[in-house]
Design an enzyme around this catalytic site. Structure first.
Site: not given
Ligand code: PDD
Length: 286
Positions: A33, A150, A182, A206
């Site tokens: 996703y 992801k 994280e 991620l």
């Molecule tokens: N989550 N780490 C994890 C485990 C995440 O699920 C996310 C993003 C990030 C940040 O990635 P980015 O900057 O590309 O959004 C880091 C999304 C926003 C979610 O699950 O809703």
């Protein structure tokens, strides 16, 4: 709410959207996703999310589902059809729905990926959380070893948010072998003596699209960035902390495991980076 959502080439009211019970996203979490934020009706960092989606799919041997040009067109169409001014677009691609449940991947010639997108209206720029800052607890990181992909395996991150809630906090940072990996749905940072410290890239986290942009902006603003692991002990002694993600941009953290950072209010580095991120992202939004 009666949204128009996208399912495999069709735009349909959310109540009429259907995916098979045999879909591998549903049965096996065999799906990836992306979440792309929207400000002023425009997409933030679309290209970054599209490239990461391609990479996630490639790492899992998923066949191509939709071209990047079409993907951008679908995002824009959903924004238009739902009058989305501020919020997110959620995109999910699964390995599709074979005729029965089976651990073995289906033949990609017979089973095409399922592609679903929908909008989520939400205030992202002006939010109480950005004014107050987040309280964070730490939990063990017991996720699988390919967090750079992801996938929709979000049960443990959901449980982490519930553990935080039960502890009277807002979110959790995950710890593995003594080091913070994280946040449950964001990348984690501490600031000490003006230095921004965040874990280096690898399979353990991620590769945040917001992380990449924020580190670039920080360096352009002559801030010092150190990409390395840090412990919760170090976090408790930090001057400030923050998290980044597509849905929160740069969000200040004001306490970790019950210890207030600095004066217990959002710190100046986090506030400045949030301003820069929003300002710069707005300029290049598509
Ligand atoms: N989550 N780490 C994890 C485990 C995440 O699920 C996310 C993003 C990030 C940040 O990635 P980015 O900057 O590309 O959004 C880091 C999304 C926003 C979610 O699950 O809703």
């Amino acid at each position: 709410m009666d949204r128009i959502v996208y399912v495999n080439g069709d735009y349909v009211p959310e109540t009429e959207a259907k995916v098979s019970v045999f879909d591998r996203g549903f049965l096996m979490a065999d799906a990836v996703y992306e979440v792309t934020s929207v400000i002023d009706g425009k997409l933030i960092d679309f290209a970054g999310h599209a490239v990461r989606l391609e990479r996630s799919m490639k790492e899992l041997d998923m066949p191509e589902a939709i071209s990047m040009d079409d993907l951008l067109a679908v995002h824009r169409e959903l924004i238009a059809r739902n009058d989305l001014v501020e919020g997110m677009i959620y995109l999910q691609v699964t390995r599709g729905a074979p005729s029965d449940r089976d651990f073995v991947f289906p033949d990609p010639e017979e089973t095409k990926p399922t592609v679903v997108l929908f909008t989520q209206a939400k205030s992202l720029v002006e939010t109480p959380a950005a004014e107050k800052g987040l309280k964070i607890i730490s939990i063990d990181d017991i996720r699988w070893g390919r967090r750079d992909i992801k996938t929709v395996q979000l049960l443990y991150p959901s449980m982490g948010k519930m553990m935080a809630k039960a502890a009277g906090a807002d979110d959790a940072w995950m710890v593995e072998d003594g080091f913070v990996t994280e946040g449950t749905s964001n990348n984690a940072y501490i600031v000490k003596d003006g230095k921004i410290i965040t874990r280096h890239l690898g399979n353990e986290i991620l590769h945040g699209i917001t992380r990449a942009a924020v580190l670039r902006f920080a360096r352009e603003a002559q801030m010092v960035v150190e990409e390395r692991s840090f412990t919760m002990e170090e976090a408790k002694e930090a001057d400030e902390a923050f998290v980044t993600s597509a849905s929160t941009f740069v969000m200040p953290v004001v306490s970790v495991d019950g210890v207030s950072l600095g004066d217990g209010l959002p710190g100046p580095v986090a506030k400045r980076l949030r301003e820069i991120y929003i300002e710069e992202s707005r300029k290049v939004a598509v």
